[in-house]
Design a protein around this motif. Structure first.
Motif, PDB file in Angstrom:
ATOM      1  N   ASP A 115       0.919   4.008  -2.956  1.00 37.04           N
ATOM      2  CA  ASP A 115       0.690   5.431  -2.692  1.00 37.04           C
ATOM      3  C   ASP A 115       1.853   6.277  -3.212  1.00 37.04           C
ATOM      4  OD1 ASP A 115      -1.679   4.731  -1.455  1.00 37.04           O
ATOM      5  OD2 ASP A 115      -0.885   4.931   0.589  1.00 37.04           O
ATOM      6  N   GLN A 125       0.834  -1.204   0.000  1.00 35.91           N
ATOM      7  CA  GLN A 125       0.000   0.000   0.000  1.00 35.91           C
ATOM      8  C   GLN A 125       0.871   1.258   0.000  1.00 35.91           C
ATOM      9  OE1 GLN A 125      -3.408   0.131  -0.343  1.00 35.91           O
ATOM     10  NE2 GLN A 125      -2.934   2.269  -0.697  1.00 35.91           N
ATOM     11  N   GLN A 126       1.957   1.244   0.765  1.00 34.47           N
ATOM     12  CA  GLN A 126       2.858   2.395   0.799  1.00 34.47           C
ATOM     13  C   GLN A 126       3.520   2.606  -0.565  1.00 34.47           C
ATOM     14  OE1 GLN A 126       5.400   1.238   4.050  1.00 34.47           O
ATOM     15  NE2 GLN A 126       4.152   2.301   5.590  1.00 34.47           N
TER      16      GLN A 126
END
Length: 182
Positions: A125, A121-122
């Protein structure tokens, strides 16, 4: 006027007749002239006879359907046709490298670790932020190529930009994204 210049004008007239009137006789002449040459070109570039035949057929169908995209100010008919052939061959090679459904695993996959999910997810993003930070012209081409799943030649046809410009902008954008993701 040289014979070569005269021949170029004749082929441009044929494409114009296809574009404006869906002229089957003009298409038949273009097909008879270029299809065997495209097939030979593809076979010389390593395609087997079957693939070369399929791609040559696809190229000629593209000529029929997309004659309106031909611009005699940018390229000759033969250059346009062989560029489409080259790009279709590249697309065919890419498809060959994709796994077949029977090569994919069956059944449920193991759940990823929570740490992997957070990391993914990081990274997602960070990538979204890096794409948003690209100059608009580069971002648009990256989105068309990777989210729209368009080939460079399809993007060129849609945008009217030269193929070299498309490739340069995408290459610059990917370089920026690589540096942003380090």
């Amino acid at each position: 006027m040289t014979t070569e210049q005269n021949e170029r004008l004749i082929w441009v007239a044929h494409v114009t007749r296809i574009r404006d009137h869906k002229d089957e006789a003009a298409f038949a002449e273009l097909f008879a002239h270029f299809a065997p040459r495209v097939k030979a070109f593809l076979m010389k570039s390593g395609a087997d006879a079957g693939l070369a035949e399929d791609v040559a057929q696809d190229v000629m169908v593209t000529l029929w359907k997309k004659a309106h995209l031909f611009d005699p100010g940018r390229a000759s008919v033969s250059t346009w046709i062989f560029t489409v052939a080259r790009n279709r061959r590249i697309d065919a090679l890419r498809r060959e490298k994709r796994p077949e459904p029977e090569d994919l695993g069956w059944g449920p996959e193991a759940e990823p670790d929570q740490e992997d999910i957070v990391t993914f997810q990081q990274e997602s993003d960070a990538l979204a932020g890096a794409i948003a930070a690209l100059p608009a012209k580069q971002r648009d081409l990256i989105e068309r190529a990777y989210y729209g799943d368009l080939s460079h030649s399809e993007i060129a046809a849609e945008t009217g930009l030269p193929l070299g410009t498309i490739k340069s902008r995408i290459r610059l954008a990917l370089d920026r994204l690589r540096h942003a993701m380090k």
